[in-house]
Design a protein around this motif. Sequence first.
Motif, PDB file in Angstrom:
ATOM      1  N   TYR A   1       0.850  -1.181   0.000  1.00 53.17           N
ATOM      2  CA  TYR A   1       0.000   0.000   0.000  1.00 53.17           C
ATOM      3  C   TYR A   1       0.891   1.238   0.000  1.00 53.17           C
ATOM      4  CZ  TYR A   1      -3.931  -2.948   1.447  1.00 53.17           C
ATOM      5  OH  TYR A   1      -4.909  -3.901   1.502  1.00 53.17           O
TER       6      TYR A   1
ATOM      7  N   TYR B   1      -8.461   0.628  -0.097  1.00 51.59           N
ATOM      8  CA  TYR B   1      -8.274   1.969   0.446  1.00 51.59           C
ATOM      9  C   TYR B   1      -8.640   1.960   1.917  1.00 51.59           C
ATOM     10  CZ  TYR B   1      -8.331   6.995   0.953  1.00 51.59           C
ATOM     11  OH  TYR B   1      -8.050   8.272   1.366  1.00 51.59           O
TER      12      TYR B   1
ATOM     13  N   TRP C   1      -3.620   7.595   5.270  1.00 51.91           N
ATOM     14  CA  TRP C   1      -4.381   7.052   4.166  1.00 51.91           C
ATOM     15  C   TRP C   1      -3.551   5.970   3.491  1.00 51.91           C
ATOM     16  CZ3 TRP C   1      -3.510  12.095   5.303  1.00 51.91           C
ATOM     17  CH2 TRP C   1      -4.625  12.847   5.695  1.00 51.91           C
TER      18      TRP C   1
ATOM     19  N   SER D   1      -3.462   3.337   0.141  1.00 49.95           N
ATOM     20  CA  SER D   1      -4.028   3.001  -1.163  1.00 49.95           C
ATOM     21  C   SER D   1      -3.251   1.803  -1.702  1.00 49.95           C
ATOM     22  CB  SER D   1      -3.892   4.200  -2.097  1.00 49.95           C
ATOM     23  OG  SER D   1      -4.467   3.916  -3.339  1.00 49.95           O
TER      24      SER D   1
END
Length: 153
Positions: free
Chosen positions: A51, A133, A149, A151
């Motif tokens: 990620y 996500y 965050w 992703s």
Amino acid sequence: MHIQSQSRNQALHRAAAIPAAALAACLFTATAMAQSPQAEAPTVPILKGGYVLTATENCLPDSAGLRNETASLTFDPKSGTAKIKGYVMSGDPLSLNPAKGSASYSNSTQTLTLGSQTYQAVYGHREKGIATYVSFMAVEPDGCGYQGWLSRQ
């Protein structure tokens, strides 16, 4: 009829005076209550593979309390280990330094725990159960706010 019209107008006026946040809370509560009690419990999202991490930490009002991270975070669900490799910008004056390390991790439908810190998490779209996500945040023990965050790569 005039009395009914007046009372309807007063009701509309009172409804218009309700703050938007309170109205939204009422709508969400009504929606949640309308769901069937037999609805299936949500499954825990899987964190697996690489990620991209973007994170920020604010320790206000400390002027040196800003810290930003950008890194690759790799999750191994079999070992429960997350490995990070990237960069951290922090300090006064600001400096950019490499970051590398590993920590244990676990997660639930609403949390992500990295090492000993548990964050409140919201998971986005899933592909075959794997979260693509994740947005997460917490107030850390030192009083700093941290938000990140993830992703999926």
